[in-house]
Design an enzyme around this catalytic site. Sequence first.
Site, PDB file in Angstrom:
ATOM      1  N   SER A 117      66.035 -60.183  96.380  1.00  0.00           N
ATOM      2  CA  SER A 117      66.561 -60.796  95.172  1.00  0.00           C
ATOM      3  C   SER A 117      66.295 -62.290  95.067  1.00  0.00           C
ATOM      4  CB  SER A 117      68.047 -60.486  95.086  1.00  0.00           C
ATOM      5  OG  SER A 117      68.543 -60.873  93.854  1.00  0.00           O
ATOM      6  N   HIS A 118      67.374 -63.093  95.108  1.00  0.00           N
ATOM      7  CA  HIS A 118      67.232 -64.535  94.886  1.00  0.00           C
ATOM      8  C   HIS A 118      66.823 -65.273  96.160  1.00  0.00           C
ATOM      9  CE1 HIS A 118      71.250 -63.598  96.268  1.00  0.00           C
ATOM     10  NE2 HIS A 118      71.311 -64.825  96.770  1.00  0.00           N
ATOM     11  N   ASP A 281      65.787 -64.057  88.256  1.00  0.00           N
ATOM     12  CA  ASP A 281      65.608 -64.230  89.696  1.00  0.00           C
ATOM     13  C   ASP A 281      64.491 -63.339  90.251  1.00  0.00           C
ATOM     14  OD1 ASP A 281      66.948 -61.806  89.486  1.00  0.00           O
ATOM     15  OD2 ASP A 281      67.998 -62.071  91.381  1.00  0.00           O
ATOM     16  N   ASP A 283      64.224 -60.399  91.604  1.00  0.00           N
ATOM     17  CA  ASP A 283      64.106 -58.989  91.219  1.00  0.00           C
ATOM     18  C   ASP A 283      64.538 -58.719  89.784  1.00  0.00           C
ATOM     19  OD1 ASP A 283      66.736 -59.606  91.927  1.00  0.00           O
ATOM     20  OD2 ASP A 283      67.192 -57.549  92.494  1.00  0.00           O
ATOM     21  N   ASP A 285      67.353 -59.223  88.049  1.00  0.00           N
ATOM     22  CA  ASP A 285      68.680 -58.788  87.604  1.00  0.00           C
ATOM     23  C   ASP A 285      69.601 -59.950  87.232  1.00  0.00           C
ATOM     24  OD1 ASP A 285      69.004 -59.565  90.223  1.00  0.00           O
ATOM     25  OD2 ASP A 285      69.998 -57.731  90.898  1.00  0.00           O
ATOM     26  N   ARG A 286      69.193 -61.181  87.562  1.00  0.00           N
ATOM     27  CA  ARG A 286      70.044 -62.325  87.200  1.00  0.00           C
ATOM     28  C   ARG A 286      69.508 -63.043  85.975  1.00  0.00           C
ATOM     29  NH1 ARG A 286      72.425 -65.401  92.417  1.00  0.00           N
ATOM     30  NH2 ARG A 286      72.879 -63.537  93.632  1.00  0.00           N
ATOM     31  N   LYS A 380      72.854 -55.132  87.151  1.00  0.00           N
ATOM     32  CA  LYS A 380      72.857 -56.276  86.261  1.00  0.00           C
ATOM     33  C   LYS A 380      71.434 -56.462  85.773  1.00  0.00           C
ATOM     34  CE  LYS A 380      72.836 -59.626  90.114  1.00  0.00           C
ATOM     35  NZ  LYS A 380      73.242 -58.953  91.359  1.00  0.00           N
TER      36      LYS A 380
HETATM   37  C1  VG1 Z   1      75.657 -62.792  95.752  1.00  0.00           C
HETATM   38  C2  VG1 Z   1      76.541 -62.982  94.539  1.00  0.00           C
HETATM   39  C3  VG1 Z   1      77.002 -61.633  94.017  1.00  0.00           C
HETATM   40  C4  VG1 Z   1      75.777 -60.756  93.720  1.00  0.00           C
HETATM   41  C5  VG1 Z   1      74.916 -60.643  94.970  1.00  0.00           C
HETATM   42  C6  VG1 Z   1      73.626 -59.889  94.726  1.00  0.00           C
HETATM   43  O1  VG1 Z   1      76.394 -62.190  96.792  1.00  0.00           O
HETATM   44  O2  VG1 Z   1      77.641 -63.806  94.841  1.00  0.00           O
HETATM   45  O3  VG1 Z   1      77.787 -61.824  92.876  1.00  0.00           O
HETATM   46  O4  VG1 Z   1      76.181 -59.472  93.325  1.00  0.00           O
HETATM   47  O5  VG1 Z   1      74.556 -61.950  95.424  1.00  0.00           O
HETATM   48  O6  VG1 Z   1      72.863 -60.497  93.739  1.00  0.00           O
HETATM   49  P1  VG1 Z   1      77.018 -63.025  98.001  1.00  0.00           P
HETATM   50  O7  VG1 Z   1      77.637 -62.001  98.894  1.00  0.00           O
HETATM   51  O8  VG1 Z   1      75.896 -63.785  98.621  1.00  0.00           O
HETATM   52  O9  VG1 Z   1      78.012 -63.961  97.390  1.00  0.00           O
HETATM   53  V1  VG1 Z   1      71.191 -60.343  93.746  1.00  0.00           V
HETATM   54  O10 VG1 Z   1      70.616 -60.890  92.341  1.00  0.00           O
HETATM   55  O11 VG1 Z   1      70.822 -61.272  95.126  1.00  0.00           O
HETATM   56  O12 VG1 Z   1      70.905 -58.755  94.115  1.00  0.00           O
HETATM   57 CO    CO Z   2      68.733 -60.290  92.051  1.00  0.00          CO
END
Ligand code: VG1
Ligand code: CO
Length: 547
Positions: A117-118, A281, A283, A285-286, A380
């Site tokens: 993801s990010h 981001d 992948d 979803d953000r 998302k």
């Molecule tokens: C973070 C965010 C959470 C989100 C998750 C996955 O998790 O706070 O709200 O669902 O990333 O997002 P954490 O445990 O690091 O706070 V993504 O776009 O990285 O799949």
């Molecule tokens: Co993501």
Amino acid sequence: MNIRNVTTTPFGDQKPGTSGLRKKVAAFQVPHYLENFVQAVFDTIFDNGPAPAGITLVVGGDGRYYNRQAIQVILRMAAATGVARVLVGQGGILSTPAASCVIRKYQAFGGLILSASHNPGGPEGDFGIKYNTGNGGPAPEKVTDAIFARSKLLSAYRIFDAADIDLDRIGGQALGGMTVEVIDPVADYAGLMESLFDFAAIRELIAGGFELCFDAMHAVTGPYAREIIEGRLGAPAGTVINGVPLEDFGGGHPDPNLTYAHELVEIMFGADAPDFGAASDGDGDRNMVLGRGFFVTPSDSLAVIAANATLAPGYAKGIAGIARSMPTSAAADRVAHKLGVPCYETPTGWKFFGNLMDAGKVTLCGEESFGTGSSHVREKDGLWAVLFWLNILAKRRQSVEAILHAHWAEYGRNVYSRHDHEAMPTEVANGIMAQVRTRCAGLAGASFGRYTVKFCDDFAYTDPVDGSVSTGQGLRVVFEDGSRIVFRLSGTGTEGATVRLYLEAFDADPATQRIDAQLALAELIAIADDISQLKARSGRERPTVIT
Ligand code: VG1
Ligand code: CO
């Protein structure tokens, strides 16, 4: 068929976090590491046996380094376990929301999404893998717990010996008894978007001179945004910047926030800024949404979308309810209240929304971490949120800033900010959480300046659909007036520990509502440091990321 049974030993650290298993690429490249995890997933979902007859799986990722290699391994292991058919995005590409869309549309048994993801990518960066169930959503905790338990017992995995599949050629190819179908990664998703939003109105808005900029951050949304925004909506070429997915995201951090999406932020806060800016981001979803010289917090974005939902054809009949993660501001609650629909508060992570959407209890979901979505898929969805905003702007014909100011005047403003303290030594982060826990006991009734503590707790959630209980989801200090301070440890990082501090205060007065959030929250920020001793314990003066 030449299926090899490979002897292996468990790794012990294959516990999925907030969203799948995320590790450094180097960890995934350790022999058997990926294979073990995939076998643990297959054993869990297929009950330690072969796949049920005739099923389809979906596989795709965000295009980061190791995506293609991992897909080849997964395909060979799927063939060895008797899967009938796998749908793979061309080039190994499927954004997370597109994968969810494809799983649902083709009634697949589930899917494997390859992404961190990010998190940054490249050989030195991160890789990740997660399993989504047949509803298109991230596997719930009971499944991820079972996968972890299985991973600790593995003694062997099965893999089919064969040459690589050509991931760039659309169409079917045989892998033993399994069919691999390489599909266009964009088409199904783009079609779904067109069915939800008023593309004609958005086209007209853009043709009338409305300017926008979409930053794909060299991540997966490039091809999706080009097809939809520049193609179907007619925005000029160049509207999508950084639109070519790169294995290392061009060396950037594909996290659409004010710090990491600085190129877009400079454009939107510079001279001659466009009317609207957005980023997504790694992948897809953000989403981050910006007006000219104006930042929309994700919590406010969810509330504005909810308040204006009926302007979009896919939501014209209204929404059933809203769900938000606990640290997300209560702005959406106010809209839900006015609409007379329920608002649910869940732990962090999209997997907690699935049951509520499947049961028809909610239509819209959101997280403060730039995540917004609806029951059109079970993830998302970054571009979906951007298109929802464009649909609202096309109908209301006001600036983003004017829409927010009007929203605050009507509902009040939940002033909000998140401070991330990234990559701290784990023992320092644990010490801070322990400190907060100790301070919180007996804090109810205590006063800090104008704030009086109503209660403190460690957030726990009972799923209203299946009754499952999740504990330890974040330490809350809630004040009498509804203002809050929340401390949580991140469950997605791969280096040390990240402490997230969430701050929220309510302001009903239009005369003060437009004050900068950091100024408006200054008192709460100081109280948070008093309670946590974060600065003293970490030796850090300021957060790494403020949003
Ligand atoms: C973070 C965010 C959470 C989100 C998750 C996955 O998790 O706070 O709200 O669902 O990333 O997002 P954490 O445990 O690091 O706070 V993504 O776009 O990285 O799949
Ligand atoms: Co993501």
